[in-house]
Motif scaffolding. Structure first.
Motif, mmCIF file in Angstrom:
data_model
loop_
_atom_site.group_PDB
_atom_site.id
_atom_site.type_symbol
_atom_site.label_atom_id
_atom_site.label_comp_id
_atom_site.label_asym_id
_atom_site.label_seq_id
_atom_site.Cartn_x
_atom_site.Cartn_y
_atom_site.Cartn_z
ATOM 1 N N GLU A 167 56.199 23.399 6.010
ATOM 2 C CA GLU A 167 55.704 22.002 5.623
ATOM 3 C C GLU A 167 54.148 21.682 6.596
ATOM 4 O OE1 GLU A 167 58.032 18.687 5.366
ATOM 5 O OE2 GLU A 167 56.298 16.890 4.977
ATOM 6 N N VAL A 168 54.770 21.753 8.335
ATOM 7 C CA VAL A 168 53.176 22.328 8.933
ATOM 8 C C VAL A 168 52.411 23.151 8.678
ATOM 9 C CG1 VAL A 168 52.576 21.826 11.050
ATOM 10 C CG2 VAL A 168 55.067 21.198 10.285
ATOM 11 N N SER A 169 51.908 24.157 8.169
ATOM 12 C CA SER A 169 52.004 25.023 7.835
ATOM 13 C C SER A 169 50.275 24.749 6.780
ATOM 14 C CB SER A 169 52.145 26.423 7.566
ATOM 15 O OG SER A 169 52.347 26.520 8.567
ATOM 16 N N ARG A 170 51.157 23.625 6.027
ATOM 17 C CA ARG A 170 50.273 23.346 4.598
ATOM 18 C C ARG A 170 48.737 22.363 5.152
ATOM 19 N NH1 ARG A 170 52.678 20.766 -0.125
ATOM 20 N NH2 ARG A 170 50.991 20.865 -0.658
ATOM 21 N N ILE A 171 48.967 21.599 6.670
ATOM 22 C CA ILE A 171 47.835 21.250 6.922
ATOM 23 C C ILE A 171 46.847 22.162 6.524
ATOM 24 C CG2 ILE A 171 46.813 20.506 9.151
ATOM 25 C CD1 ILE A 171 49.493 19.556 10.227
ATOM 26 N N ALA A 172 46.494 23.292 6.549
ATOM 27 C CA ALA A 172 45.338 24.195 6.546
ATOM 28 C C ALA A 172 44.945 23.695 4.938
ATOM 29 C CB ALA A 172 45.733 26.239 6.775
ATOM 30 N N GLU A 173 46.256 23.947 4.592
ATOM 31 C CA GLU A 173 45.449 23.688 2.903
ATOM 32 C C GLU A 173 44.514 22.550 2.687
ATOM 33 O OE1 GLU A 173 49.042 23.624 0.408
ATOM 34 O OE2 GLU A 173 49.873 25.298 1.499
ATOM 35 N N ARG A 174 44.738 21.283 3.767
ATOM 36 C CA ARG A 174 44.100 20.657 3.632
ATOM 37 C C ARG A 174 42.990 20.387 4.193
ATOM 38 N NH1 ARG A 174 49.549 18.092 2.824
ATOM 39 N NH2 ARG A 174 50.322 18.295 5.093
ATOM 40 N N VAL A 175 43.071 21.389 5.454
ATOM 41 C CA VAL A 175 41.719 21.240 6.389
ATOM 42 C C VAL A 175 40.629 22.140 4.660
ATOM 43 C CG1 VAL A 175 40.778 23.218 7.712
ATOM 44 C CG2 VAL A 175 42.585 21.269 8.657
ATOM 45 N N ASN A 207 49.999 9.715 8.469
ATOM 46 C CA ASN A 207 50.974 9.723 7.868
ATOM 47 C C ASN A 207 50.251 9.802 6.072
ATOM 48 O OD1 ASN A 207 52.174 9.779 10.114
ATOM 49 N ND2 ASN A 207 52.984 7.846 9.869
ATOM 50 N N ALA A 208 49.662 9.331 5.647
ATOM 51 C CA ALA A 208 48.700 9.675 4.033
ATOM 52 C C ALA A 208 48.367 10.882 3.431
ATOM 53 C CB ALA A 208 47.518 8.309 3.581
ATOM 54 N N LEU A 209 47.802 11.375 5.210
ATOM 55 C CA LEU A 209 47.487 12.446 4.276
ATOM 56 C C LEU A 209 48.627 13.980 4.561
ATOM 57 C CD1 LEU A 209 43.929 12.640 5.681
ATOM 58 C CD2 LEU A 209 44.081 12.936 4.543
ATOM 59 N N ALA A 210 49.220 13.403 5.564
ATOM 60 C CA ALA A 210 50.134 14.477 5.265
ATOM 61 C C ALA A 210 52.018 14.694 4.620
ATOM 62 C CB ALA A 210 51.057 14.200 7.227
ATOM 63 N N GLY A 211 50.984 13.452 3.439
ATOM 64 C CA GLY A 211 51.976 13.088 2.141
ATOM 65 C C GLY A 211 53.198 12.760 2.805
ATOM 66 N N LEU A 212 53.486 12.490 3.915
ATOM 67 C CA LEU A 212 55.223 11.060 4.184
ATOM 68 C C LEU A 212 54.655 10.126 3.621
ATOM 69 C CD1 LEU A 212 54.480 13.025 8.186
ATOM 70 C CD2 LEU A 212 56.129 13.780 6.267
ATOM 71 N N PRO A 213 56.143 10.190 3.328
ATOM 72 C CA PRO A 213 56.294 8.477 2.940
ATOM 73 C C PRO A 213 56.528 7.385 3.369
ATOM 74 C CG PRO A 213 58.683 9.754 2.926
ATOM 75 C CD PRO A 213 57.068 10.704 3.448
ATOM 76 N N LEU A 248 37.210 18.737 12.696
ATOM 77 C CA LEU A 248 38.062 19.021 11.873
ATOM 78 C C LEU A 248 39.114 17.154 12.103
ATOM 79 C CD1 LEU A 248 39.270 22.036 11.462
ATOM 80 C CD2 LEU A 248 38.130 20.639 9.849
ATOM 81 N N PRO A 249 38.778 16.368 11.988
ATOM 82 C CA PRO A 249 39.461 14.909 12.740
ATOM 83 C C PRO A 249 41.075 15.201 13.348
ATOM 84 C CG PRO A 249 38.705 14.622 10.066
ATOM 85 C CD PRO A 249 38.902 16.002 10.599
ATOM 86 N N ASP A 250 40.829 14.724 14.170
ATOM 87 C CA ASP A 250 42.419 14.384 14.595
ATOM 88 C C ASP A 250 43.761 14.321 14.136
ATOM 89 O OD1 ASP A 250 41.678 11.829 15.171
ATOM 90 O OD2 ASP A 250 41.385 12.037 17.149
ATOM 91 N N TYR A 251 43.258 13.498 13.139
ATOM 92 C CA TYR A 251 44.784 13.035 12.643
ATOM 93 C C TYR A 251 45.402 13.529 11.249
ATOM 94 C CZ TYR A 251 41.265 10.275 9.904
ATOM 95 O OH TYR A 251 40.156 10.183 8.608
ATOM 96 N N LEU A 252 43.948 14.657 11.012
ATOM 97 C CA LEU A 252 44.409 15.465 10.603
ATOM 98 C C LEU A 252 44.965 16.798 10.732
ATOM 99 C CD1 LEU A 252 44.212 16.702 6.839
ATOM 100 C CD2 LEU A 252 41.695 17.837 7.589
ATOM 101 N N VAL A 253 44.579 17.473 12.382
ATOM 102 C CA VAL A 253 45.317 18.258 12.166
ATOM 103 C C VAL A 253 46.362 18.403 12.977
ATOM 104 C CG1 VAL A 253 42.322 19.903 12.507
ATOM 105 C CG2 VAL A 253 43.514 18.249 13.913
ATOM 106 N N ASN A 254 46.643 16.972 13.662
ATOM 107 C CA ASN A 254 47.435 16.563 14.053
ATOM 108 C C ASN A 254 48.942 16.342 13.809
ATOM 109 O OD1 ASN A 254 47.376 14.636 14.308
ATOM 110 N ND2 ASN A 254 46.024 14.230 16.970
ATOM 111 N N ILE A 288 43.376 25.614 13.089
ATOM 112 C CA ILE A 288 41.916 26.655 13.734
ATOM 113 C C ILE A 288 41.505 27.515 12.935
ATOM 114 C CG2 ILE A 288 41.158 27.955 15.538
ATOM 115 C CD1 ILE A 288 42.501 25.436 17.842
ATOM 116 N N GLN A 289 42.735 28.230 12.354
ATOM 117 C CA GLN A 289 42.506 29.667 11.350
ATOM 118 C C GLN A 289 41.996 28.986 10.240
ATOM 119 O OE1 GLN A 289 47.169 30.607 10.724
ATOM 120 N NE2 GLN A 289 46.168 32.359 11.884
ATOM 121 N N ALA A 290 41.688 28.252 9.664
ATOM 122 C CA ALA A 290 41.478 27.767 8.461
ATOM 123 C C ALA A 290 40.346 27.338 8.339
ATOM 124 C CB ALA A 290 42.206 26.344 7.831
ATOM 125 N N GLY A 291 39.454 26.612 9.565
ATOM 126 C CA GLY A 291 38.118 26.308 10.781
ATOM 127 C C GLY A 291 37.398 27.482 10.885
#
Ligand code: NAI
Length: 346
Positions: A308-316, A67-73, A279-285, A156-159
């Protein structure tokens, strides 16, 4: 009893039992620094209460990081229910669980997870407001697995770009362990993008369907972790990356949906030593929790959630850039990054 050697202490653990329904539940609130602890409820045939407790502690900490890496409150929490032996009244079990959730007065918000369904959560909703992941007429919500799969796909695309130097996924060999709700959607996205799939599942009907629909190569569940591939996507249960499986891996990149893929933190070091980028599970899932969190806040709109989900790639991308300067493994870097975010969002 309350802690694990490699874990930060939890804020609170509620152990609740209800003799009439057979409920035995552990609700672990790892952190509420960012907001109420949000994470699903798992129903599982645990060997004993200690095993259930251990799982709740591990999973709730993972939710804090996710939740922290996803930027959720939201903070991190998780509930587990020890599956009663023999026949049991499911409605009564989840009613008793709902009362336990409600007693925490909003410190913990539940949703479905392995072994629980949207129907169970509807029952929970009748007795507490602290629940999400429920489809509603004319509103956004429900099954988060396609969103989880999309987050894994963009990761996967980002990696593939950063680690393998690939601008597209055409011909990329991806091995998927587990073709369940998430694994199947992931296979669909990858097939559309031109990837070559190698799949395994304990259910032969699922692998046969993947062979027919995607031209996937089917291997046994014992082989999938050792097949030569560019990307390995663990999408079954946790702890698949361990001292036994790691030496046999023949992949360059690991990116999948399963929670708690590393059996132990040291397994992250073992992967790095073998030249494998994990790529850590809790970051990508995080796609699923992003979806149910939006639903809970009543902010659901398909396009916005997918963006918002697509932005996970930026964090990867950011994680892979960070490890170049820190020299840490991706697992250690993600842990440190997430820990630094366990504070109230600005
Ligand atoms: P699921 O229960 O629908 O799928 C799991 C699949 O793995 C099933 O098809 C099962 O037959 C297969 N399987 C079990 N053991 C296996 C083995 N040894 N080898 C190969 N296949 C095996 O679960 P779902 O929802 O697809 O979740 C998959 C993983 O992703 C779980 O670890 C879950 O905690 C995690 N996850 C799921 C999210 C979601 O939105 N559903 C969100 C975040 C994480």
């Amino acid at each position: 009893f309350f802690g694990l050697p490699h874990q930060a202490p939890h804020e609170r653990v509620l152990i609740a039992a209800d003799a009439a329904s057979g409920l035995r539940t552990m609700i672990a609130v790892h952190s509420t620094a960012r907001g109420p602890a949000f994470g699903g409820c798992r129903l599982w045939a645990y060997e004993n209460d200690l095993a259930a407790h251990h799982d709740a502690l591990r999973l709730s900490q993972g939710m804090s990081m996710k939740n922290a890496l996803a930027g959720l409150p939201f903070g991190g929490g998780k509930a587990v229910i020890v599956k009663p032996k023999g026949d049991f009244d499911r409605a009564a079990l989840f009613a008793a669980f709902a009362r336990a959730v409600d007693s925490l007065q909003g410190a913990y918000i539940t949703a479905e997870d392995v072994g629980t369904t949207t129907a169970d959560m509807r029952g929970v909703q009748a007795l507490t407001q602290y629940v999400s992941g429920i489809p509603r007429e004319g509103a956004f919500g429900g099954d988060p697995s396609p969103k989880t799969a999309w987050g894994v796909f963009v990761s996967i695309q980002a990696g593939a770009k950063m680690v393998l130097g690939r601008s597209d996924l055409q011909g990329l060999k991806v091995a998927i362990q587990g073709l369940g709700a998430v694994g199947w959607h992931l296979a669909e996205f990858l097939h559309k993008a031109g990837a070559q799939l190698i799949v395994a599942d304990i259910d032969p009907a699922k692998t046969a369907k993947a062979q027919a629909q995607f031209g996937a190569t089917v291997v046994g569940v014992e082989q999938i972790l050792a097949v030569p591939c560019d990307v390995l996507a663990p999408c079954a249960l946790g702890a698949s990356l361990n001292a036994t499986s790691i030496p046999a891996l023949q992949t360059k990149l690991i990116c999948g949906a399963a929670n708690n893929q590393l059996a132990l933190p040291a397994d992250g070091d073992a992967l790095a030593k073998q030249g494998i980028t994990y790529l850590p599970d809790y970051l990508v899932n995080a796609g699923g929790i992003i979806s149910v969190a939006r639903e809970y806040r009543n902010e659901g709109e398909e396009g916005a959630v997918m963006a918002e989900v697509s932005r996970i790639a930026e964090r990867v991308d950011e994680l892979l850039a960070r490890i170049k300067t820190s020299g840490r493994t991706p697992a250690a870097e993600a842990d440190a990054w997430a820990q630094s975010l366990l504070v109230k969002p600005a």
